[in-house]
Every structure is written in structure tokens, then in C-alpha cells.
Write a protein that holds these residues in place. Structure first.
Motif, PDB file in Angstrom:
ATOM      1  N   SER A  27      -6.851   2.101   2.470  1.00 41.69           N
ATOM      2  CA  SER A  27      -6.179   3.181   3.189  1.00 41.69           C
ATOM      3  C   SER A  27      -6.919   4.508   3.118  1.00 41.69           C
ATOM      4  CB  SER A  27      -4.745   3.362   2.667  1.00 41.69           C
ATOM      5  OG  SER A  27      -4.763   3.746   1.305  1.00 41.69           O
ATOM      6  N   PRO A  52       2.126   1.372   1.979  1.00 42.24           N
ATOM      7  CA  PRO A  52       2.193   0.690   3.279  1.00 42.24           C
ATOM      8  C   PRO A  52       2.016   1.622   4.477  1.00 42.24           C
ATOM      9  CG  PRO A  52       4.000  -0.024   1.870  1.00 42.24           C
ATOM     10  CD  PRO A  52       3.327   1.120   1.180  1.00 42.24           C
ATOM     11  N   GLU A  56      -1.021   1.228   7.155  1.00 41.33           N
ATOM     12  CA  GLU A  56      -0.792   1.020   8.585  1.00 41.33           C
ATOM     13  C   GLU A  56      -1.551   2.061   9.411  1.00 41.33           C
ATOM     14  OE1 GLU A  56       0.104  -1.202  11.521  1.00 41.33           O
ATOM     15  OE2 GLU A  56       0.815  -1.765   9.547  1.00 41.33           O
ATOM     16  N   ALA A  60      -4.566   1.234  12.049  1.00 43.57           N
ATOM     17  CA  ALA A  60      -4.528   1.716  13.434  1.00 43.57           C
ATOM     18  C   ALA A  60      -5.802   2.483  13.768  1.00 43.57           C
ATOM     19  CB  ALA A  60      -3.301   2.592  13.657  1.00 43.57           C
TER      20      ALA A  60
END
Length: 71
Positions: A27, A52, A56, A60
């Protein structure tokens, strides 16, 4: 057969071409940059991170920078 996020199924692949890489800490930081480089080189990615929402967002961003191709 169980189905996982992104269309992967246990015991097989989603049918996409290219080798698979598992990237932890994807991340942000070094993990994100490694994932970006691997995606650019045609790897399918399994991204792992503790948060999370940040994961995400990173996924993306990686998809957008890779022509929308599934990771």
C-alpha cells in the motif's frame, strides 16, 4: 471451487498471462514501488497490506497506471 477477489480461484488462475508475484506492504513505500515495477513488467500481482482502505487505493492506482489491466 472458492472464488477470491479479483477473479482468482483456488487451484488455478484467472486465465491472465504472465508470472505471479506476491507483494507484501504493497500500500505504500518500497512495497508499492516494487508492485508498480512488477506490474509494468507484466506480472500478475497478489497485493498484501495491513490497511484494507490504503491497499484498495494502491491497487486502483496501480491499475490506472497499467492501462486498467487486472492485477
Amino acid at each position: 471451487m472458492p472464488t477470491w477477489p479479483g477473479g482468482m480461484r483456488s487451484g488455478g488462475t484467472s486465465g491472465d498471462e504472465g508470472p505471479l508475484a506476491i507483494v507484501t506492504g504493497a500500500s505504500s513505500g518500497i512495497g508499492y514501488e516494487i508492485a508498480r515495477l512488477l506490474a509494468h513488467d507484466g506480472y500478475r500481482l497478489l497485493l498484501v497490506a495491513r490497511d484494507p482502505a490504503r491497499l484498495e487505493a494502491a491497487a486502483a492506482s496501480l491499475r490506472a497506471g497499467n492501462g486498467g489491466r487486472r492485477l
